[in-house]
Design a protein around this motif. Structure first.
Motif, short mmCIF file in Angstrom:
data_model
loop_
_atom_site.label_atom_id
_atom_site.label_comp_id
_atom_site.label_asym_id
_atom_site.label_seq_id
_atom_site.Cartn_x
_atom_site.Cartn_y
_atom_site.Cartn_z
N TRP A 168 0.86 -1.20 0.00
CA TRP A 168 0.00 0.00 0.00
C TRP A 168 0.88 1.23 0.00
O TRP A 168 1.89 1.25 0.69
CB TRP A 168 -0.90 0.00 1.23
CG TRP A 168 -2.07 0.93 1.09
CD1 TRP A 168 -2.13 2.23 1.47
CD2 TRP A 168 -3.34 0.61 0.52
NE1 TRP A 168 -3.35 2.77 1.18
CE2 TRP A 168 -4.12 1.78 0.60
CE3 TRP A 168 -3.88 -0.53 -0.05
CZ2 TRP A 168 -5.43 1.83 0.12
CZ3 TRP A 168 -5.18 -0.48 -0.51
CH2 TRP A 168 -5.94 0.68 -0.42
N GLN A 178 -6.94 6.43 -1.25
CA GLN A 178 -6.02 5.43 -0.71
C GLN A 178 -5.62 5.79 0.71
O GLN A 178 -4.50 5.50 1.13
CB GLN A 178 -4.78 5.30 -1.60
CG GLN A 178 -5.09 4.89 -3.02
CD GLN A 178 -3.85 4.56 -3.83
OE1 GLN A 178 -3.40 3.43 -3.86
NE2 GLN A 178 -3.30 5.55 -4.48
N GLN A 181 -8.64 4.63 5.87
CA GLN A 181 -9.89 3.87 5.89
C GLN A 181 -9.97 2.93 4.70
O GLN A 181 -10.41 1.78 4.82
CB GLN A 181 -11.08 4.83 5.91
CG GLN A 181 -12.43 4.15 6.01
CD GLN A 181 -12.60 3.36 7.31
OE1 GLN A 181 -12.00 3.69 8.32
NE2 GLN A 181 -13.40 2.31 7.27
N ALA A 182 -9.55 3.42 3.52
CA ALA A 182 -9.56 2.55 2.34
C ALA A 182 -8.57 1.40 2.50
O ALA A 182 -8.85 0.27 2.08
CB ALA A 182 -9.21 3.38 1.10
N LEU A 184 -7.71 -0.03 5.37
CA LEU A 184 -8.29 -0.98 6.32
C LEU A 184 -9.33 -1.88 5.64
O LEU A 184 -9.33 -3.10 5.83
CB LEU A 184 -8.92 -0.21 7.48
CG LEU A 184 -9.48 -1.02 8.65
CD1 LEU A 184 -9.26 -0.28 9.96
CD2 LEU A 184 -10.97 -1.27 8.47
N GLU A 185 -10.20 -1.28 4.83
CA GLU A 185 -11.23 -2.07 4.16
C GLU A 185 -10.61 -3.06 3.18
O GLU A 185 -11.08 -4.20 3.06
CB GLU A 185 -12.20 -1.13 3.44
CG GLU A 185 -12.99 -0.23 4.39
CD GLU A 185 -13.84 0.78 3.64
OE1 GLU A 185 -13.78 0.78 2.38
OE2 GLU A 185 -14.55 1.56 4.29
N PHE A 186 -9.57 -2.65 2.48
CA PHE A 186 -8.94 -3.54 1.51
C PHE A 186 -8.26 -4.72 2.19
O PHE A 186 -8.42 -5.88 1.80
CB PHE A 186 -7.93 -2.76 0.66
CG PHE A 186 -7.23 -3.61 -0.37
CD1 PHE A 186 -7.82 -3.84 -1.60
CD2 PHE A 186 -6.00 -4.18 -0.10
CE1 PHE A 186 -7.19 -4.63 -2.55
CE2 PHE A 186 -5.36 -4.96 -1.04
CZ PHE A 186 -5.96 -5.20 -2.27
N GLN A 188 -8.75 -6.00 5.23
CA GLN A 188 -9.70 -6.90 5.87
C GLN A 188 -10.43 -7.77 4.85
O GLN A 188 -10.63 -8.96 5.07
CB GLN A 188 -10.71 -6.10 6.69
CG GLN A 188 -10.14 -5.54 7.99
CD GLN A 188 -11.19 -4.89 8.85
OE1 GLN A 188 -12.27 -4.55 8.38
NE2 GLN A 188 -10.89 -4.71 10.13
N SER A 189 -10.81 -7.19 3.71
CA SER A 189 -11.49 -7.99 2.68
C SER A 189 -10.55 -9.01 2.07
O SER A 189 -10.96 -10.15 1.77
CB SER A 189 -12.06 -7.07 1.60
OG SER A 189 -11.02 -6.33 0.97
N PHE A 213 -4.45 -2.20 10.31
CA PHE A 213 -5.30 -2.27 9.12
C PHE A 213 -5.99 -3.62 8.95
O PHE A 213 -6.68 -3.81 7.95
CB PHE A 213 -4.46 -1.96 7.88
CG PHE A 213 -3.87 -0.58 7.91
CD1 PHE A 213 -4.67 0.53 7.73
CD2 PHE A 213 -2.52 -0.39 8.13
CE1 PHE A 213 -4.14 1.81 7.78
CE2 PHE A 213 -1.98 0.89 8.17
CZ PHE A 213 -2.79 1.98 8.00
N GLU A 216 -7.76 -3.33 13.52
CA GLU A 216 -8.26 -2.03 13.98
C GLU A 216 -7.72 -1.69 15.37
O GLU A 216 -8.43 -1.14 16.21
CB GLU A 216 -9.79 -2.00 13.98
CG GLU A 216 -10.42 -2.30 12.64
CD GLU A 216 -11.93 -2.27 12.68
OE1 GLU A 216 -12.47 -1.68 13.63
OE2 GLU A 216 -12.56 -2.82 11.76
N GLU A 229 -14.70 -8.82 13.23
CA GLU A 229 -15.76 -9.35 12.37
C GLU A 229 -15.19 -9.76 11.01
O GLU A 229 -14.51 -8.99 10.35
CB GLU A 229 -16.86 -8.29 12.18
CG GLU A 229 -18.04 -8.78 11.38
CD GLU A 229 -19.12 -7.72 11.25
OE1 GLU A 229 -20.13 -7.98 10.57
OE2 GLU A 229 -18.93 -6.62 11.83
#
Length: 267
Positions: A168, A178, A181-182, A184-186, A188-189, A213, A216, A229
């Motif tokens: 990243w 980028q 927050q973006a 972290l979402e990337f 985790q997914s 990331f 959290e 989660e």
């Protein structure tokens, strides 16, 4: 030196009407004598106009107008019986416009920079920070330390790679968001998709970028467990470089490992 015609063309293009060379120019036309004479200063004379004396008829007219203004009295309106008094007209006061609440603007934060590698050892998955940004080599000190940690935890010391490293920011240029927050979402997914294919009893988060990331958390989450989660049970560990720079942290890590190792050693 340039010829006279080209020189005058240059001066016309620069809107220079008159000029004098500092030295004698070859191939130049002789200077005009009137240009060599110093300019004469113009003397401005202020002309003061004297006001004309007013005529006698004008003076008399002014006196009559002032006397008429003194004699004339203001008229007072007397209300008649039975007449309704005039009501004062009250002009409506314009309502003040309601203040429009300004919507908070989203502040774009600079993109974080990190490199993570997802590994699998036994019944555990490991999301490990790459100290150099490159995949581990067999003789890297950080990789040797990771193998020691796996042996102490009772896991295979030859972890399996799960996909390519996550670096990243993804793009060097572009308008895509980028920020943190973006990222972290990337992350985790990405990890959730791999764990869905191969579930694990515990996910190791090794290094601050992995903790931040994916779990959290922050540096206060070292040696602690948490439920995330989509990722299940996560265990936060200090980074490999940090453990090498501060060996005293290995004692706290070993004490925490004794508590959580039952998760993947249980039959």
């Amino acid at each position: 030196m340039i010829p006279e015609q080209r020189r005058r063309a240059y001066l016309d293009a620069m809107q220079v009407a008159s000029w004098l060379p500092r030295t004698v120019l070859p191939f130049a036309a002789p200077s005009r004598p009137e240009l060599l004479e110093p300019p004469q200063a113009e003397v401005e004379v202020d002309v003061v106009e004297m006001p004309a004396e007013p005529s006698a008829p004008a003076v008399a007219a002014v006196r009559e107008a002032s006397a008429a203004a003194v004699v004339e009295r203001p008229k007072i309106e007397i209300p008649r019986p039975g007449a309704q008094p005039r009501q004062a007209v009250v002009e409506p006061v314009a309502a003040e416009p309601e203040s429009v609440e300004e919507k908070p603007q989203r502040v774009s934060l600079p993109p974080p920079r990190f490199a993570l590698q997802l590994l699998r050892a036994g019944d555990c998955a490991l999301l490990v920070e790459l100290p150099t940004g490159q995949p581990f080599q067999s003789r890297d000190p950080a990789y040797i330390l990771l193998k020691d940690l796996l042996r102490a935890a009772g896991l295979p010391d030859s972890p399996q790679l799960l996909g390519e490293p996550v670096r990243w920011p993804l793009l060097v240029r572009g308008n895509m968001d980028q920020g943190p927050q973006a990222a972290l979402e990337f992350v985790q997914s990405f990890v959730a998709a791999r764990l869905e294919e191969q579930p694990s009893a515990c996910l190791w988060l090794v290094g601050l970028p992995a903790i931040r990331f994916a779990g959290e958390g922050d540096e206060h989450s070292y040696n602690r467990e948490s439920q995330v989660e989509g990722l299940g049970t996560c265990w936060a560990l200090p980074g490999l470089e940090l453990l090498m720079e501060e060996p005293a942290r290995k004692r706290e890590l070993w004490q925490a490992m004794r508590r959580v190792r039952q998760r993947w050693l249980a039959p």
